[in-house]
Design an enzyme around this catalytic site. Structure first.
Site, PDB file in Angstrom:
ATOM      1  CG  ASP A 118      -2.150   0.780   1.133  1.00  0.00           C
ATOM      2  OD1 ASP A 118      -2.053   1.991   0.863  1.00  0.00           O
ATOM      3  OD2 ASP A 118      -3.233   0.202   1.287  1.00  0.00           O
ATOM      4  CG  ASP A 163       2.277   4.762  -6.352  1.00  0.00           C
ATOM      5  OD1 ASP A 163       1.477   4.076  -7.028  1.00  0.00           O
ATOM      6  OD2 ASP A 163       2.216   6.010  -6.261  1.00  0.00           O
ATOM      7  CE  LYS A 184     -12.868   4.380  -0.390  1.00  0.00           C
ATOM      8  NZ  LYS A 184     -13.305   3.438   0.609  1.00  0.00           N
ATOM      9  CB  SER A 206     -17.768  -0.768  -8.601  1.00  0.00           C
ATOM     10  OG  SER A 206     -18.882  -0.002  -8.216  1.00  0.00           O
ATOM     11  CE1 TYR A 242     -14.241   4.037  -7.799  1.00  0.00           C
ATOM     12  CE2 TYR A 242     -16.557   4.187  -8.411  1.00  0.00           C
ATOM     13  CZ  TYR A 242     -15.530   3.539  -7.755  1.00  0.00           C
ATOM     14  OH  TYR A 242     -15.798   2.384  -7.068  1.00  0.00           O
ATOM     15  CE  LYS A 266     -13.430   0.413  -8.786  1.00  0.00           C
ATOM     16  NZ  LYS A 266     -12.288  -0.290  -8.179  1.00  0.00           N
ATOM     17  NE  ARG A 317     -24.470  11.025  -3.605  1.00  0.00           N
ATOM     18  CZ  ARG A 317     -23.847  10.117  -2.849  1.00  0.00           C
ATOM     19  NH1 ARG A 317     -23.089  10.519  -1.832  1.00  0.00           N
ATOM     20  NH2 ARG A 317     -23.984   8.840  -3.078  1.00  0.00           N
ATOM     21  CG  ASP A 370     -26.929   9.379  -5.512  1.00  0.00           C
ATOM     22  OD1 ASP A 370     -25.789   8.870  -5.636  1.00  0.00           O
ATOM     23  OD2 ASP A 370     -27.293   9.975  -4.482  1.00  0.00           O
TER      24      ASP A 370
HETATM   25  N1  UFG Z   1     -26.788   8.972   0.778  1.00  0.00           N
HETATM   26  C1  UFG Z   1     -27.475   9.905   1.520  1.00  0.00           C
HETATM   27  N2  UFG Z   1     -26.766  10.740   2.331  1.00  0.00           N
HETATM   28  C2  UFG Z   1     -25.418  10.679   2.435  1.00  0.00           C
HETATM   29  C3  UFG Z   1     -24.714   9.702   1.676  1.00  0.00           C
HETATM   30  C4  UFG Z   1     -25.452   8.886   0.851  1.00  0.00           C
HETATM   31  O1  UFG Z   1     -28.699  10.000   1.442  1.00  0.00           O
HETATM   32  O2  UFG Z   1     -24.831  11.457   3.186  1.00  0.00           O
HETATM   33  C5  UFG Z   1     -27.549   8.051  -0.084  1.00  0.00           C
HETATM   34  C6  UFG Z   1     -27.204   8.184  -1.539  1.00  0.00           C
HETATM   35  O3  UFG Z   1     -27.971   9.182  -2.142  1.00  0.00           O
HETATM   36  C7  UFG Z   1     -27.524   6.777  -2.049  1.00  0.00           C
HETATM   37  C8  UFG Z   1     -27.236   5.882  -0.854  1.00  0.00           C
HETATM   38  O4  UFG Z   1     -27.233   6.744   0.271  1.00  0.00           O
HETATM   39  O5  UFG Z   1     -28.881   6.697  -2.348  1.00  0.00           O
HETATM   40  C9  UFG Z   1     -25.905   5.176  -0.938  1.00  0.00           C
HETATM   41  O6  UFG Z   1     -24.897   6.146  -1.173  1.00  0.00           O
HETATM   42  P1  UFG Z   1     -23.354   5.808  -1.046  1.00  0.00           P
HETATM   43  O7  UFG Z   1     -22.594   7.056  -1.374  1.00  0.00           O
HETATM   44  O8  UFG Z   1     -23.074   5.144   0.251  1.00  0.00           O
HETATM   45  O9  UFG Z   1     -23.163   4.699  -2.139  1.00  0.00           O
HETATM   46  P2  UFG Z   1     -23.429   4.777  -3.716  1.00  0.00           P
HETATM   47  O10 UFG Z   1     -24.505   3.798  -4.003  1.00  0.00           O
HETATM   48  O11 UFG Z   1     -23.580   6.142  -4.215  1.00  0.00           O
HETATM   49  O12 UFG Z   1     -22.004   4.344  -4.162  1.00  0.00           O
HETATM   50  C10 UFG Z   1     -21.728   3.137  -4.661  1.00  0.00           C
HETATM   51  C11 UFG Z   1     -20.268   2.755  -4.330  1.00  0.00           C
HETATM   52  C12 UFG Z   1     -19.331   3.583  -5.142  1.00  0.00           C
HETATM   53  C13 UFG Z   1     -19.765   3.625  -6.572  1.00  0.00           C
HETATM   54  C14 UFG Z   1     -21.146   4.171  -6.685  1.00  0.00           C
HETATM   55  C15 UFG Z   1     -21.571   4.389  -8.088  1.00  0.00           C
HETATM   56  O13 UFG Z   1     -20.003   2.942  -2.951  1.00  0.00           O
HETATM   57  O14 UFG Z   1     -18.052   3.022  -5.048  1.00  0.00           O
HETATM   58  O15 UFG Z   1     -21.988   3.254  -6.034  1.00  0.00           O
HETATM   59  O16 UFG Z   1     -22.927   4.544  -8.215  1.00  0.00           O
HETATM   60  F1  UFG Z   1     -18.985   4.370  -7.335  1.00  0.00           F
END
Ligand code: UFG
Length: 338
Positions: free
Chosen positions: A33, A60, A86, A125, A150, A154, A295, A298
């Site tokens: 790492d 690295d 990520k 992912s 990102y 992937k 957001r 999403d």
């Molecule tokens: N969410 C909130 N509030 C927050 C954070 C997240 O409401 O403070 C919601 C998001 O809108 C989403 C859900 O919680 O509906 C999950 O969000 P995350 O950020 O935890 O996870 P994601 O589904 O967005 O992310 C995942 C993976 C990423 C990847 C991404 C791509 O963790 O690595 O999907 O869609 F890139």
């Protein structure tokens, strides 16, 4: 004779849990790492859980000479590649940083793996499915154009692996993770986001412990039963065990195709609000939360059909979301010294 697995990014959230499971399954593990996105907490936690010091190399993988040196000095049977940036939003602002780091490191690993006959496991992912036309998604569901650099890395890394396997007679597996959450039951390793967390569960636990004032739920007007997004939250220890299944399948020559892809999820959609309510209930506390606008970027709903992994890898998620959220909370309290 025991087999050796190199874990790039082994001091991070997923890498540290995978290291523990591999080591407990009898593999020799080398952690490498560059510590660019973490500190020594998880490495120390891994050694404490296992009761021994594991080999750790600070390096690295963007350094091709260092990568080749590592592979020539050790007999590595399989490499699992986690060492990547990520954060979706950051990748939009800094695409070159993401492309350079995430692609170059994997190209160097592929080059060395080709030279040394090493099996390759790539951490992919569910982001590759984008906003799916149908849920749950199977490995055959179409990949959608990436919505961030990102996500693009992937998809590109999956393609690099597929093409190298086809051209050079290598063996590789891509695991497509859904939403990894939780922490080791020992509470000695877990997620350590730097700054303000992007992901939901660290934001929940930091709000509960008082580090954040309020959790904002992004959107309650989605076309879902309660208006919030649906995801497939997979326990980090369950997820880590899938890597042991995949590595042994490669090393023991049990692959049916030289390049295989598996969804790693539970198959159960859970809404943001359900997750928040489950966290409150299992840990007996109230969370200060508020609804906020959606957001950007999403997707509404995505969850896995994990049946291929069950059939071929003999892997299945076992932990309930309540167990996982209790572990996440225990980890946050451990970090706070409570
Ligand atoms: N969410 C909130 N509030 C927050 C954070 C997240 O409401 O403070 C919601 C998001 O809108 C989403 C859900 O919680 O509906 C999950 O969000 P995350 O950020 O935890 O996870 P994601 O589904 O967005 O992310 C995942 C993976 C990423 C990847 C991404 C791509 O963790 O690595 O999907 O869609 F890139």
């Amino acid at each position: 004779m025991s087999k050796t697995v190199l874990v790039s990014g082994g001091a991070g959230f997923i890498g540290s849990h995978v290291t523990v499971e591999l080591s407990q399954a009898g593999y020799d593990v080398i952690i490498a790492d560059n510590m660019s996105n973490c500190d020594e907490t998880n490495y120390k936690g891994v050694c404490a859980i296992l009761g021994k010091q594991l080999p750790f190399i600070k390096m690295d993988f963007c350094d091709s000479a260092a990568t080749e040196k590592l592979f020539s000095e050790n007999k590595i049977d399989a490499v699992i590649h986690f060492a990547a940036f990520k954060a979706v939003g950051e990748s939009v602002a800094e695409p070159l940083m993401y492309y350079k780091n995430n692609l170059v490191s994997f190209l160097n690993i592929l080059q060395a793996s080709r030279e040394h006959g090493t099996n390759v496991l790539f951490s992919s992912s569910a982001t590759v499915y984008g906003e799916p036309d149908e849920t749950p998604v199977t490995e055959q569901s179409p990949r959608k154009p990436a919505t961030s650099p990102y996500g693009n890395t992937k998809q590109m890394c999956e393609d690099f692996l597929r093409d190298c396997v086809a051209a050079y007679g290598m063996h590789g597996i891509a695991l497509r993770y859904f939403n990894p959450i939780g922490a080791h039951p020992s509470a000695l390793i877990g997620e350590l986001p730097r700054g303000v967390p992007n992901n939901l569960v660290p934001f929940i636990t930091q709000t509960a412990i008082g580090k954040r004032e309020c959790l904002y739920i992004f959107g309650n007007d989605y076309p879902t039963p309660d208006g919030t997004c649906l995801r497939d939250y997979i326990d980090i220890v369950d997820l880590a065990k899938a890597h042991v299944c995949a590595v042994s399948r490669m090393i023991e020559g049990r692959m049916e195709e030289p390049y295989e892809i598996f969804n790693i999820g539970t198959g159960r959609p859970v809404s943001v609000l359900e997750l928040v309510n489950a966290f409150e209930k299992v840990n007996g506390l109230k969370l200060n939360y508020r609804f906020a606008p959606r957001r950007e970027g999403d997707v509404t709903a995505v969850w896995a059909d994990p049946s291929l992994a069950e059939r071929k890898l003999g892997w299945k998620a076992t932990r309930t979301v309540e167990q996982t959220l209790a572990a996440a909370w225990a980890w946050e309290k451990h970090l706070a010294g409570k």
